[in-house]
Scaffold this motif. Sequence first.
Motif, mmCIF file in Angstrom:
data_model
loop_
_atom_site.group_PDB
_atom_site.id
_atom_site.type_symbol
_atom_site.label_atom_id
_atom_site.label_comp_id
_atom_site.label_asym_id
_atom_site.label_seq_id
_atom_site.Cartn_x
_atom_site.Cartn_y
_atom_site.Cartn_z
ATOM 1 N N GLU A 120 0.825 -1.210 0.000
ATOM 2 C CA GLU A 120 0.000 0.000 0.000
ATOM 3 C C GLU A 120 0.860 1.263 0.000
ATOM 4 O O GLU A 120 0.490 2.292 -0.559
ATOM 5 N N ALA A 121 1.989 1.168 0.659
ATOM 6 C CA ALA A 121 2.849 2.351 0.784
ATOM 7 C C ALA A 121 3.387 2.774 -0.579
ATOM 8 O O ALA A 121 3.561 3.961 -0.860
ATOM 9 N N VAL A 122 3.645 1.779 -1.431
ATOM 10 C CA VAL A 122 4.123 2.099 -2.780
ATOM 11 C C VAL A 122 3.037 2.859 -3.545
ATOM 12 O O VAL A 122 3.318 3.829 -4.245
ATOM 13 N N LYS A 123 1.799 2.424 -3.354
ATOM 14 C CA LYS A 123 0.674 3.138 -3.986
ATOM 15 C C LYS A 123 0.595 4.577 -3.485
ATOM 16 O O LYS A 123 0.380 5.511 -4.250
ATOM 17 N N ILE A 124 0.753 4.735 -2.179
ATOM 18 C CA ILE A 124 0.697 6.088 -1.617
ATOM 19 C C ILE A 124 1.800 6.949 -2.224
ATOM 20 O O ILE A 124 1.593 8.121 -2.530
ATOM 21 N N ALA A 125 2.979 6.350 -2.409
ATOM 22 C CA ALA A 125 4.081 7.099 -3.020
ATOM 23 C C ALA A 125 3.721 7.515 -4.441
ATOM 24 O O ALA A 125 3.979 8.647 -4.865
ATOM 25 N N PHE A 135 8.363 3.644 4.300
ATOM 26 C CA PHE A 135 7.706 2.586 5.055
ATOM 27 C C PHE A 135 8.652 2.093 6.152
ATOM 28 O O PHE A 135 9.812 1.791 5.897
ATOM 29 N N PHE A 136 8.127 2.046 7.353
ATOM 30 C CA PHE A 136 8.920 1.585 8.496
ATOM 31 C C PHE A 136 8.846 0.061 8.482
ATOM 32 O O PHE A 136 7.926 -0.537 9.033
ATOM 33 N N ALA A 137 9.860 -0.552 7.841
ATOM 34 C CA ALA A 137 9.811 -1.977 7.540
ATOM 35 C C ALA A 137 10.405 -2.798 8.680
ATOM 36 O O ALA A 137 11.552 -3.217 8.637
ATOM 37 N N VAL A 138 9.573 -3.011 9.693
ATOM 38 C CA VAL A 138 9.994 -3.874 10.794
ATOM 39 C C VAL A 138 9.484 -5.282 10.524
ATOM 40 O O VAL A 138 8.645 -5.492 9.660
ATOM 41 N N GLY A 139 9.974 -6.229 11.283
ATOM 42 C CA GLY A 139 9.434 -7.571 11.158
ATOM 43 C C GLY A 139 10.496 -8.641 11.319
ATOM 44 O O GLY A 139 11.706 -8.381 11.231
ATOM 45 N N PHE A 140 10.014 -9.852 11.572
ATOM 46 C CA PHE A 140 10.885 -11.026 11.539
ATOM 47 C C PHE A 140 10.978 -11.509 10.091
ATOM 48 O O PHE A 140 10.550 -10.809 9.167
ATOM 49 N N GLU A 141 11.486 -12.716 9.914
ATOM 50 C CA GLU A 141 11.617 -13.268 8.558
ATOM 51 C C GLU A 141 10.263 -13.289 7.827
ATOM 52 O O GLU A 141 10.217 -13.174 6.608
ATOM 53 N N THR A 142 9.192 -13.455 8.583
ATOM 54 C CA THR A 142 7.862 -13.545 7.982
ATOM 55 C C THR A 142 7.521 -12.328 7.139
ATOM 56 O O THR A 142 6.892 -12.422 6.080
ATOM 57 N N THR A 143 7.890 -11.166 7.652
ATOM 58 C CA THR A 143 7.480 -9.911 7.031
ATOM 59 C C THR A 143 8.492 -9.444 5.994
ATOM 60 O O THR A 143 8.191 -8.587 5.152
ATOM 61 N N ALA A 144 9.675 -10.013 6.049
ATOM 62 C CA ALA A 144 10.741 -9.569 5.137
ATOM 63 C C ALA A 144 10.363 -9.694 3.657
ATOM 64 O O ALA A 144 10.654 -8.773 2.883
ATOM 65 N N LEU A 149 9.400 -7.013 -1.221
ATOM 66 C CA LEU A 149 8.554 -6.908 -2.402
ATOM 67 C C LEU A 149 8.159 -5.451 -2.678
ATOM 68 O O LEU A 149 8.081 -5.023 -3.833
ATOM 69 N N SER A 150 7.936 -4.697 -1.612
ATOM 70 C CA SER A 150 7.559 -3.295 -1.818
ATOM 71 C C SER A 150 8.682 -2.553 -2.532
ATOM 72 O O SER A 150 8.439 -1.714 -3.398
ATOM 73 N N TYR A 294 16.521 2.988 -2.241
ATOM 74 C CA TYR A 294 15.274 2.717 -1.527
ATOM 75 C C TYR A 294 15.501 2.525 -0.035
ATOM 76 O O TYR A 294 14.605 2.146 0.697
ATOM 77 N N ASP A 295 16.732 2.753 0.378
ATOM 78 C CA ASP A 295 17.081 2.601 1.789
ATOM 79 C C ASP A 295 17.024 3.988 2.433
ATOM 80 O O ASP A 295 17.864 4.855 2.146
ATOM 81 N N ALA A 296 16.017 4.207 3.263
ATOM 82 C CA ALA A 296 15.793 5.551 3.811
ATOM 83 C C ALA A 296 17.032 6.079 4.518
ATOM 84 O O ALA A 296 17.358 7.262 4.437
#
Lengths: 364, 364, 91, 91, 339, 339
Positions: A120-125, A135-144, A149-150, A294-296
């Motif tokens: 969704e964040a890509v769409k907002i951009a 996008f504050f890309a936190v997460g374990f391996e699951t979310t990576a 992909l974003s 793409y790395d803030a």
Amino acid sequence: MKYLSEYRDPELAKKYLEEIKNTVSRPWSIMEVCGGQTHSLVKNGIIEMLPDKITMIHGPGCPVCVTPLNLIDKAIHLATEKEAILCSFGDMLRVPGSQKSLLQAKAEGADVRILYSPLEAVKIAEENPEKEVVFFAVGFETTAPANALSVVHADRRNVKNYSILASHVLVPPAIKAVMDDKESQIDGFLAAGHVCTIMGNTEYHPLSTKYKVPIVVTGFEPLDVLQGILMVIRQLEQSKSEVENQYARIVREEGNLDAQKVINEVFEVRNQMWRGIGEIPDSGYAVRDKYAGYDAIRKFDIFIDEAPENPLCISGQIMKGIKKPYECSQFGKTCKPENPLGAPMVSSEGACAAYYHFSGMVEI
Amino acid sequence: MKYLSEYRDPELAKKYLEEIKNTVSRPWSIMEVCGGQTHSLVKNGIIEMLPDKITMIHGPGCPVCVTPLNLIDKAIHLATEKEAILCSFGDMLRVPGSQKSLLQAKAEGADVRILYSPLEAVKIAEENPEKEVVFFAVGFETTAPANALSVVHADRRNVKNYSILASHVLVPPAIKAVMDDKESQIDGFLAAGHVCTIMGNTEYHPLSTKYKVPIVVTGFEPLDVLQGILMVIRQLEQSKSEVENQYARIVREEGNLDAQKVINEVFEVRNQMWRGIGEIPDSGYAVRDKYAGYDAIRKFDIFIDEAPENPLCISGQIMKGIKKPYECSQFGKTCKPENPLGAPMVSSEGACAAYYHFSGMVEI
Amino acid sequence: MCLAIPGKIKSIETKYGGMVRMAKVSFGGIVKEASLEMLPDAEVDDYVLVHVGVAISKVNEEEAQKTFKYLEEIGELGELGDVDEYLPKPE
Amino acid sequence: MCLAIPGKIKSIETKYGGMVRMAKVSFGGIVKEASLEMLPDAEVDDYVLVHVGVAISKVNEEEAQKTFKYLEEIGELGELGDVDEYLPKPE
Amino acid sequence: MPILDFDIITLGHGSGGMLTNKLLDSGVFDLLSNDILDERHDGAFLELHGKIAFSTDSFLVSPIFFPGGNIGELAVNGTVNDLAMCGASPKYLSLSFIIEEGLPVKDFWEILVSIKIACEKAGVKIVTGDTKVVEKGKGDKIFINTSGVGTINPKANIGKKNIQIGDKIIVSGNIASHGMAILSVREGLEFDSEIQSDTTYLNHCVEDLLNNFGTDIHLLTDPTRGGVATVLKEIAEATAVGIEIYQKNLPIDDQVASACELLGLDSLYVANEGLFIAFVSEEKAAVILEKLRQDTKGRNAKIIGTVVANHPKQVVLESAIGGKRVISMLPGEQLPRIC
Amino acid sequence: MPILDFDIITLGHGSGGMLTNKLLDSGVFDLLSNDILDERHDGAFLELHGKIAFSTDSFLVSPIFFPGGNIGELAVNGTVNDLAMCGASPKYLSLSFIIEEGLPVKDFWEILVSIKIACEKAGVKIVTGDTKVVEKGKGDKIFINTSGVGTINPKANIGKKNIQIGDKIIVSGNIASHGMAILSVREGLEFDSEIQSDTTYLNHCVEDLLNNFGTDIHLLTDPTRGGVATVLKEIAEATAVGIEIYQKNLPIDDQVASACELLGLDSLYVANEGLFIAFVSEEKAAVILEKLRQDTKGRNAKIIGTVVANHPKQVVLESAIGGKRVISMLPGEQLPRIC
Ligand code: SF4
Ligand code: SF4
Ligand SMILES: [Mg+2]
Ligand SMILES: [Mg+2]
Ligand SMILES: [Mg+2]
Ligand SMILES: [Mg+2]
Ligand SMILES: [Mg+2]
Ligand SMILES: [Mg+2]
Ligand SMILES: [Mg+2]
Ligand SMILES: [Mg+2]
Ligand SMILES: [Mg+2]
Ligand SMILES: [Mg+2]
């Protein structure tokens, strides 16, 4: 819902509990690594239903809780000073940085948005070409994979005003860190079913061998958790230390290779700071140079002084299972869910918040 | 207030009215060029107190009313498409452009701000370096020095995000245009005291000579206006056509030379469109090339199609004194202050609005 | 058009690195800033006419009385009596 | 962590110039879009596990029954009776 | 001010959860405590006897703190006065906040204290309320709605229908002060002055008049938004009478008048607070005025006009020099002019 | 819809001048016309006999049109229901708008029509009101405050003090529908579903219960913001009783439950509309439930819990599998989770 509500069956749950009681012969400490399992334990009141001999220890399995203070400060900096649209999962918003939380920054006028998905964040951009979107890309391996992909989507669609503030944490190094701590007394692990959905189970075999602990890859519904506990205990009682897969309806031995591919496309393994625990070698992901745009952190060249964590907060010891929240001097006094000193008080899966909210120990 | 309230004395006003009655022997049409004088006439109820033989004609003396449609469209374009902070005097906001007014643009989210002074706009530009700030610089000669000064200030203080959308109109060419119209029947003029404060009276001598009309430079308070009318009538009754200065407490024969200097520094005379009237030669100011960077038209290179004015609106004839507002087919029907078709219905000095509001002819 | 009212200069300061003289002008007790750049010789206590933040003319006290004397001058003020009562008074 | 729930694919479309397969996934009647890029062989009517808008695993129906049979398997389910009654049913 | 562990209001304070309770417990409920409010139910339980007046207003003012007052006392006085204009004794108010995220808690506290004081002065109780928080940029610091109920004075008979030809129109004090106090601190237009909003409660003053003059007071109304002109025009249109007012009688503070000159505004259209207009019988007008001028709230009261049979539905102003002009409603807000 | 020569609301419509009058005349007053409102005074003149309930709420919801309703009917039903929760028959409402510049007039009209219909259904009248307009970016399309008064049912005795150990807790229908209907159209989180807000008026249904069961109904309250959990926790804390609730009895629509799973939200904390909780005597609980379930508003009603002497001030939930957990208040708004 199919494949969900069936695993909440009260009758079968009782059978599992009975079987656990019948199986356990002496005290065992089991760490559920994953906050989702902690959530299931407390939401369903399982902890009190377990035999006293079983102690569940809430591990560091909440990516929100272990996101470094400094990174939250950076997210806030991006939202306030750089006037970016800062997108985040909802549970990250209440986590305190050194000065304030994202929720407070939002209250003060920053454009902070809660999203269900990084895509969704890509769409907002795309819809806000004149603004930077992070996008504050936190997460374990699951979310990576989703976070990676974003970046891939943004790159393909040439969305230049998108970037991620990445803070991923990896489970196997964390289990290692817990076991390497001399004070830790963990007898067995419920491994995180959704992490293994992505990464598979292969990383866990050397761990169970090295530390001689049973590791059961476990799901999140009551029956899953109960079965997982039973499987750990059966191993413990039989002095086994193997990797088992309770959650085979979802988790394949090799994991999801397509997901691993997209992770490797965008990220590379690096050392990572864990809030309350410190740096753990090879326990996080950095954005590869190829995607530096793409790395803030690199894009905005932000540097924020490392703020010291609250010295009274013993969250590291709590996440390693060495201490219980009520052993913290601040628990329920200066540290409460509405004003958390440390991350485990923030999300309801945080060990301290779970105790505070659900245990009924505290008179509010 | 000193030099103000004294000129509202009711007793002396009565004497003036008496003297006017005693002086006038046949019908005279007198145009007050300036909207400020129209305002004074209607606000104080002077029109009905004058002898029937005297007809006051409300001239084109409201810069807001004669600002071209296209320029309002440009101002709106700057505020909406260019996302500039568009600063303006309050009375400009309700004037309809071809699609909408600045007030409507503001209602739809544009950042339109009402200021007391153009010098404030320069401050706003300094305080908002990331935004473009445009001042909608309308006015007669009176306002030109202040508008020019804002450019000089911005230039001196190196404020690069400031510019003006200039639309100045000049009185002497307008008097010429009124008198050159074959249908016009004006016998004498009250000239605009505050315009002459800047420009002096010298431009009016050739006009009174050429058109054989008395021109009395007049102030704005009831006694000023009454005295001005008396002075015109005395000339008319004596078949004189001279320039007189009723407002000598403020107006010097040569005007304010310092003000003229700053006008000439920033502006040069050009042909100018007058809404409802058309183009009048040498009747406006353009920003000099030297200050092109502060000229919003050139800075933003905006081009907006000329929209046709409403063909039913006879504002030109009204501002030349050829027709009265109630002779317009739209007056009070489709054209009302809350939904004006033409500019004279907009500001309360506009001839149509003055009739609508104050005459009591219209049942609302 | 061109709303402008007279006020009394209460104080003068120089702003923007000495480039601009700005006055605090009192209009019947309310005070607003006005630029004196068009009136370089205006001083404290002068009455000045201010339009959109710029002082554009000093009030001429002598001329200010003429409106009250005009009817007399043109010989039409038999019964008006003492003109002085209409004249602007010090505040 | 890592909230993910199973849903059934209702339809699949290709977006962004053929580059991305996106599915409409029904979760007990509510429908949300999810990317199928991690599951290239997922088809309509498959049950998939979705996390933050990305489908990350197909549910294995056979394995799904094991939780209900486990107690029986380990020989501790004398009194449970017909295991089938606990098994996931078609919706 | 209570010690709170937050210094600005956030969305959580409007969520209905723990933070809402904390804010209310340590703020609103504590400060405004009374038997009825303390019940903390979905509504208040009241006992009122006889005829009742009921009124509501939402208050939004920028800035929220202005010379002479703040939005809190404005909100209390506004509804107190609307009830007083019905001939009622205001008794109970509801209080509803819409707070924009980021409002400093100390500002909120200051507003609450003003509300408390304003209630005490007017003799009314806050008995029920509501607190909502909106995201930054979706509000303007704080909006306050007050609604109120009161019992109608048995001696009163207030209504447009009572207006008669010959009635005198009294204004209770200087006009345009509130509106110009606000404008004096409005960005882009600000000026230095001693102008203060005259927000105040009028109920006691009005009760006194009603007790003394009863049905000789035909109509009461407070000329807030739109000013004296708008309110009179509304009444003329609704009742089909004519109204005449006299510029020379309009009471106005010198500085307020000057500020109107400066910005090109007509004081007749400028908003007022703490001010009322009374239509009273011709016979009693003089004594009513005299009585009113003995009250501090009415010390600048003047008779400003008369109800006439001429020009029905029209309000005509006689200017200081004796000319006449018809007073109409403005199309919208009065905007400062240069021309 | 009336023909107006403007299609969006601008500041002028809130100025109190001609445009305000036009908007009100051709919109609000015409549509909502009744004897009392038509007086158009500073407040309404009412006659009410006996004990009275008085309540207020400000409504802000984004989006203003949502599956199952809009902010207009929400505002009417909200105050109608708060009065019903006091055991009162709602009679008269005030209606106060804060409109953001730029609101399309057709949206305003649609909201007004919903208000009219909601009033008719609930049998209440709008008798006094207010309309304000704020600049773009200083509001959020439209905020509505309603306040209301009603007469308390003589058979009713509603109050926290009446709660007794053993009381049964009834919820009148499915929980969490309103909150999830709103979230289903919230930017960044939206999903397709048939979930509808169940905003509705509860007064007739409640009156029916009170007429039949009187003082056996100990407390009524509507679990709006903060949901069922927050309201029960507030009551437990205020009365020092313990409360036990049973997860398996909580009525919830399947899609609503699924949406909660998807976003990681706990339905117990999700906002409700058109829903109430009743604390009733143990003896009459079953018949009250039966009666309630005959009403369309109560057809999904369930007994969800019991008042207990154990764990005073605590609300304890028995999970579906028989485990227990303590229900606390959330620190603030519930935020969607990933972990
Ligand atoms: S209770 Fe608070 S301070 Fe103590 S360990 Fe937990 S989060 Fe840290
Ligand atoms: S009444 Fe309206 S349409 Fe007619 S001339 Fe005047 S402004 Fe134009
Ligand atoms: Mg309620
Ligand atoms: Mg009111
Ligand atoms: Mg005050
Ligand atoms: Mg009011
Ligand atoms: Mg409320
Ligand atoms: Mg009022
Ligand atoms: Mg309420
Ligand atoms: Mg509905
Ligand atoms: Mg409510
Ligand atoms: Mg009102």
